[in-house]
Scaffold this motif. Sequence first.
Motif, PDB file in Angstrom:
ATOM      1  N   TYR A 136      38.327  41.827  38.087  1.00 30.90           N
ATOM      2  CA  TYR A 136      39.128  41.869  36.797  1.00 30.90           C
ATOM      3  C   TYR A 136      38.244  42.041  35.563  1.00 30.90           C
ATOM      4  CZ  TYR A 136      42.087  40.890  32.749  1.00 30.90           C
ATOM      5  OH  TYR A 136      42.886  40.808  31.626  1.00 30.90           O
ATOM      6  N   ARG A 137      37.234  41.051  35.526  1.00 35.13           N
ATOM      7  CA  ARG A 137      36.170  41.251  34.290  1.00 35.13           C
ATOM      8  C   ARG A 137      35.578  42.383  34.352  1.00 35.13           C
ATOM      9  NH1 ARG A 137      32.853  37.941  36.371  1.00 35.13           N
ATOM     10  NH2 ARG A 137      31.208  39.395  36.820  1.00 35.13           N
ATOM     11  N   LEU A 138      35.004  42.960  35.547  1.00 35.08           N
ATOM     12  CA  LEU A 138      34.210  44.198  35.311  1.00 35.08           C
ATOM     13  C   LEU A 138      35.054  45.487  35.017  1.00 35.08           C
ATOM     14  CD1 LEU A 138      32.084  43.574  38.890  1.00 35.08           C
ATOM     15  CD2 LEU A 138      31.519  43.735  36.486  1.00 35.08           C
ATOM     16  N   SER A 139      36.190  45.491  35.338  1.00 26.59           N
ATOM     17  CA  SER A 139      37.208  46.516  35.036  1.00 26.59           C
ATOM     18  C   SER A 139      37.570  46.433  33.707  1.00 26.59           C
ATOM     19  CB  SER A 139      38.466  46.445  36.056  1.00 26.59           C
ATOM     20  OG  SER A 139      39.337  47.348  35.763  1.00 26.59           O
ATOM     21  N   ALA A 140      38.153  45.170  33.226  1.00 29.27           N
ATOM     22  CA  ALA A 140      38.365  45.178  31.729  1.00 29.27           C
ATOM     23  C   ALA A 140      37.393  45.523  30.962  1.00 29.27           C
ATOM     24  CB  ALA A 140      38.683  43.786  31.459  1.00 29.27           C
TER      25      ALA A 140
END
Length: 267
Positions: free
Chosen positions: A37-41
């Motif tokens: 989630y962090r990488l994508s966001a």
Amino acid sequence: MGDSLSKAGQFDLAAVYYEKALFDQSRRLDSMNADIYRLSANDLLFKKIQCQKYLKRFEEAWLTAQRIDLNEPNDTLQFRLRYELALCGYLSRHYGEAHGQILQTRFYVRDSTLFSALDVLEILTLNELDRWPESKEIFKRYVVRNQLSINADELYDFLRKKPKSPEKAQLLSFVMPGVGQMYAGFPMQGLVSVGLQTLALGFGVYHVWHRYYLIGFFTGAGMFQAFYFGGARRAELMAEETNRKRKAKNNQKIRAVLIEGENKKGK
């Protein structure tokens, strides 16, 4: 969708789609791995920032950049994100915050080999903050690292010339009308100020001499007072204007040298 719109140059729409993707992803947060989630966001935010920069909406880019999650264990990726945040701060004229982000980057990123990429941004940011001696030291390091034949002492020679003091300009105008403007670098304006105040004073004295006391005192003295205090205030503003022009000129000179240096590095 956002990527295809961005490639087509439709940055406004692309930014909207990136934000929509962020919203849709946030609704699936419970079912997603935290790292994914962090990488994508962060990736979506980074792409949105690029769109905003293309549109020269630097304040919006700065606000978007502050949403980036900097808890990134990968040094290279963390550096990229922190650099982008600092760059957005510089472009949106939040120079103090931009420099703070540069310092944090040097503190939190463990791989010091990445720091050389910060030099140009830090030099430009320090210049905007009028922290010229610090800028000069980093510029010297930049020259040595990139083996450039540039004399930093000559480039920063303007440091020997002190900036004009607005307070001194105002005080000089109170002591001797016109001198403050001359000190600020506007000799013609100083002469005009002297002329106007002399005319106003002469107007008042002339009418008092001929016993037109009301006109002499109220009109003549009123005009003299307006020119006197207005001239002092204008001298203060002129000193500030001279400093702004000098700063812009010095900034432009250093910026041109940095651009040339970066171009040489790219060859």
